[in-house]
Design a protein around this motif. Structure first.
Motif, PDB file in Angstrom:
ATOM      1  N   GLY A  14       0.647  -1.685   0.011  1.00 46.81           N
ATOM      2  CA  GLY A  14      -0.211   0.015   0.199  1.00 46.81           C
ATOM      3  C   GLY A  14       0.780   0.880   0.293  1.00 46.81           C
ATOM      4  O   GLY A  14       0.480   2.540  -0.241  1.00 46.81           O
ATOM      5  N   GLY A  15       2.414   1.362  -0.121  1.00 38.93           N
ATOM      6  CA  GLY A  15       2.853   2.665   0.407  1.00 38.93           C
ATOM      7  C   GLY A  15       3.236   2.545  -1.058  1.00 38.93           C
ATOM      8  O   GLY A  15       2.317   1.724  -2.159  1.00 38.93           O
ATOM      9  N   SER A  16       4.120   3.674  -1.255  1.00 41.37           N
ATOM     10  CA  SER A  16       4.259   4.532  -2.156  1.00 41.37           C
ATOM     11  C   SER A  16       5.787   4.698  -2.721  1.00 41.37           C
ATOM     12  O   SER A  16       7.077   4.909  -0.881  1.00 41.37           O
ATOM     13  CB  SER A  16       4.451   5.775  -2.687  1.00 41.37           C
ATOM     14  N   LEU A  17       6.568   4.815  -3.617  1.00 36.12           N
ATOM     15  CA  LEU A  17       8.358   4.664  -4.144  1.00 36.12           C
ATOM     16  C   LEU A  17       7.854   5.625  -5.319  1.00 36.12           C
ATOM     17  O   LEU A  17       6.985   5.700  -5.871  1.00 36.12           O
ATOM     18  CB  LEU A  17       8.868   3.838  -4.246  1.00 36.12           C
ATOM     19  N   ARG A  18       9.172   6.629  -5.623  1.00 34.83           N
ATOM     20  CA  ARG A  18       9.441   7.478  -6.209  1.00 34.83           C
ATOM     21  C   ARG A  18      11.137   6.852  -6.762  1.00 34.83           C
ATOM     22  O   ARG A  18      11.860   7.173  -6.009  1.00 34.83           O
ATOM     23  CB  ARG A  18       8.672   8.773  -6.423  1.00 34.83           C
ATOM     24  N   VAL A  63       0.365  -2.680 -13.996  1.00 33.61           N
ATOM     25  CA  VAL A  63       1.140  -1.780 -12.735  1.00 33.61           C
ATOM     26  C   VAL A  63       0.181   0.109 -13.263  1.00 33.61           C
ATOM     27  O   VAL A  63      -0.061   0.641 -12.668  1.00 33.61           O
ATOM     28  CB  VAL A  63       1.873  -1.351 -13.082  1.00 33.61           C
ATOM     29  N   MET A  64      -1.228  -0.494 -14.422  1.00 36.57           N
ATOM     30  CA  MET A  64      -2.235   0.949 -14.949  1.00 36.57           C
ATOM     31  C   MET A  64      -2.488   1.048 -13.442  1.00 36.57           C
ATOM     32  O   MET A  64      -3.345   0.347 -12.656  1.00 36.57           O
ATOM     33  CB  MET A  64      -2.457   0.323 -15.644  1.00 36.57           C
ATOM     34  N   ALA A  65      -2.836   2.813 -13.616  1.00 37.49           N
ATOM     35  CA  ALA A  65      -4.120   3.406 -12.501  1.00 37.49           C
ATOM     36  C   ALA A  65      -2.599   3.170 -11.178  1.00 37.49           C
ATOM     37  O   ALA A  65      -3.043   4.212  -9.989  1.00 37.49           O
ATOM     38  CB  ALA A  65      -5.010   2.686 -11.948  1.00 37.49           C
ATOM     39  N   ARG A  66      -1.601   2.660 -10.468  1.00 34.79           N
ATOM     40  CA  ARG A  66      -1.168   2.598  -9.485  1.00 34.79           C
ATOM     41  C   ARG A  66       0.928   3.486  -9.605  1.00 34.79           C
ATOM     42  O   ARG A  66       0.623   4.372  -9.387  1.00 34.79           O
ATOM     43  CB  ARG A  66      -0.904   1.177  -9.447  1.00 34.79           C
ATOM     44  N   PHE A  67       1.310   3.304 -11.198  1.00 36.71           N
ATOM     45  CA  PHE A  67       2.370   4.093 -11.386  1.00 36.71           C
ATOM     46  C   PHE A  67       2.724   4.673 -12.787  1.00 36.71           C
ATOM     47  O   PHE A  67       1.025   4.766 -13.572  1.00 36.71           O
ATOM     48  CB  PHE A  67       3.234   2.577 -12.350  1.00 36.71           C
ATOM     49  N   THR A  68       3.085   5.979 -12.513  1.00 35.32           N
ATOM     50  CA  THR A  68       3.088   7.193 -13.625  1.00 35.32           C
ATOM     51  C   THR A  68       4.643   6.981 -13.999  1.00 35.32           C
ATOM     52  O   THR A  68       5.353   7.384 -13.090  1.00 35.32           O
ATOM     53  CB  THR A  68       2.387   7.960 -13.186  1.00 35.32           C
ATOM     54  N   THR A  69       4.740   7.038 -15.567  1.00 32.88           N
ATOM     55  CA  THR A  69       6.546   7.890 -16.132  1.00 32.88           C
ATOM     56  C   THR A  69       6.157   9.587 -16.009  1.00 32.88           C
ATOM     57  O   THR A  69       4.825   9.651 -16.581  1.00 32.88           O
ATOM     58  CB  THR A  69       6.585   6.477 -17.200  1.00 32.88           C
ATOM     59  N   LEU A  80       9.934   7.525 -12.299  1.00 32.84           N
ATOM     60  CA  LEU A  80       8.534   6.424 -11.689  1.00 32.84           C
ATOM     61  C   LEU A  80       7.556   6.565 -11.094  1.00 32.84           C
ATOM     62  O   LEU A  80       9.017   6.024  -9.671  1.00 32.84           O
ATOM     63  CB  LEU A  80       8.989   4.338 -12.264  1.00 32.84           C
ATOM     64  N   SER A  81       7.019   7.084 -10.534  1.00 38.79           N
ATOM     65  CA  SER A  81       5.879   7.009  -9.582  1.00 38.79           C
ATOM     66  C   SER A  81       4.988   6.230  -9.416  1.00 38.79           C
ATOM     67  O   SER A  81       3.734   5.187 -10.009  1.00 38.79           O
ATOM     68  CB  SER A  81       5.245   8.426  -9.674  1.00 38.79           C
ATOM     69  N   MET A  82       6.035   4.888  -8.189  1.00 41.10           N
ATOM     70  CA  MET A  82       4.771   3.678  -7.863  1.00 41.10           C
ATOM     71  C   MET A  82       4.138   4.516  -6.255  1.00 41.10           C
ATOM     72  O   MET A  82       4.418   4.807  -6.087  1.00 41.10           O
ATOM     73  CB  MET A  82       5.478   2.975  -8.031  1.00 41.10           C
ATOM     74  N   SER A  83       2.694   3.800  -6.486  1.00 41.93           N
ATOM     75  CA  SER A  83       1.785   3.743  -5.088  1.00 41.93           C
ATOM     76  C   SER A  83       0.949   2.565  -5.152  1.00 41.93           C
ATOM     77  O   SER A  83       0.912   2.028  -6.438  1.00 41.93           O
ATOM     78  CB  SER A  83       0.353   4.954  -5.673  1.00 41.93           C
ATOM     79  N   ARG A  84       0.032   2.480  -4.372  1.00 47.15           N
ATOM     80  CA  ARG A  84      -0.464   0.997  -3.529  1.00 47.15           C
ATOM     81  C   ARG A  84       0.460  -0.318  -4.528  1.00 47.15           C
ATOM     82  O   ARG A  84       0.337  -1.130  -5.034  1.00 47.15           O
ATOM     83  CB  ARG A  84      -1.775   1.408  -4.878  1.00 47.15           C
ATOM     84  N   LEU A  85       2.065  -0.140  -3.802  1.00 50.91           N
ATOM     85  CA  LEU A  85       2.615  -1.267  -3.701  1.00 50.91           C
ATOM     86  C   LEU A  85       2.119  -2.171  -3.450  1.00 50.91           C
ATOM     87  O   LEU A  85       1.317  -2.538  -2.529  1.00 50.91           O
ATOM     88  CB  LEU A  85       3.856  -0.872  -3.638  1.00 50.91           C
ATOM     89  N   GLN A  86       2.333  -3.495  -3.692  1.00 53.97           N
ATOM     90  CA  GLN A  86       2.086  -4.821  -3.757  1.00 53.97           C
ATOM     91  C   GLN A  86       3.313  -5.601  -3.442  1.00 53.97           C
ATOM     92  O   GLN A  86       4.492  -4.994  -4.396  1.00 53.97           O
ATOM     93  CB  GLN A  86       1.246  -5.486  -4.768  1.00 53.97           C
ATOM     94  N   THR A  87       3.479  -7.123  -2.841  1.00 56.53           N
ATOM     95  CA  THR A  87       4.396  -7.862  -2.424  1.00 56.53           C
ATOM     96  C   THR A  87       4.978  -7.869  -3.991  1.00 56.53           C
ATOM     97  O   THR A  87       5.913  -8.269  -4.041  1.00 56.53           O
ATOM     98  CB  THR A  87       4.180  -8.472  -2.135  1.00 56.53           C
ATOM     99  N   GLU A  88       3.697  -8.329  -4.673  1.00 59.99           N
ATOM    100  CA  GLU A  88       4.337  -8.686  -6.381  1.00 59.99           C
ATOM    101  C   GLU A  88       5.255  -7.584  -7.299  1.00 59.99           C
ATOM    102  O   GLU A  88       5.620  -8.080  -7.889  1.00 59.99           O
ATOM    103  CB  GLU A  88       2.823  -9.141  -7.220  1.00 59.99           C
ATOM    104  N   ASP A  89       4.849  -6.400  -7.087  1.00 59.28           N
ATOM    105  CA  ASP A  89       6.151  -5.638  -7.226  1.00 59.28           C
ATOM    106  C   ASP A  89       7.291  -5.280  -7.014  1.00 59.28           C
ATOM    107  O   ASP A  89       8.422  -4.823  -7.054  1.00 59.28           O
ATOM    108  CB  ASP A  89       5.300  -4.286  -7.180  1.00 59.28           C
TER     109      ASP A  89
END
Length: 122
Positions: A14-18, A63-69, A80-89
């Motif tokens: 559920g976290g985010s990283l950029r 990753v659509m709707a969760r990641f933005t480049t 690469l902005s990543m939100s709602r991260l999942q263990t599969e990421d």
């Protein structure tokens, strides 16, 4: 040519990283820029990419709707902005430069960074 990624780390689901990737030694706006990832035991896969201007962007379906480049040609940086991260990421994330016919095909990119680890775990 050098591509240097930064911004990886460990986050909870559920976290985010950029992620950032800064290029040197090439005409940055001559190239599409892609983000790829490789998890242990899996093949490298395309996550997202943007054409030279940043006008056209493509994403892996999962990753659509969760990641933005995005890219800034003035500073030769792609993000690469990543939100709602999942263990599969969880994977090593790489940026790459190229002029691909297939936007998310790793084989279509010429220059690669060393990668940055992203770990999603509770």
């Amino acid at each position: 040519v050098q591509l240097v990624e930064s911004g990886g780390g460990s986050v909870q689901p559920g976290g985010s990283l950029r992620l950032s990737c800064t290029a040197s030694g090439l005409r940055f706006d001559d190239y599409a820029m892609g983000w790829f990832r490789q998890a242990p035991g899996k093949e490298r896969e395309g996550v997202s990419c943007t054409n030279w201007s940043g006008e056209n962007k493509y994403y892996l379906k999962s990753v659509m709707a969760r990641f933005t480049t995005s890219r800034d040609n003035a500073t030769k940086t792609v993000y690469l902005s990543m939100s709602r991260l999942q263990t599969e990421d969880t994977a090593v994330y790489y940026c790459a430069a190229g002029n691909p016919n297939q936007w998310l095909d790793p084989g279509a990119y010429t220059y690669w960074g060393q990668g940055t680890q992203v770990t999603v775990s509770s």
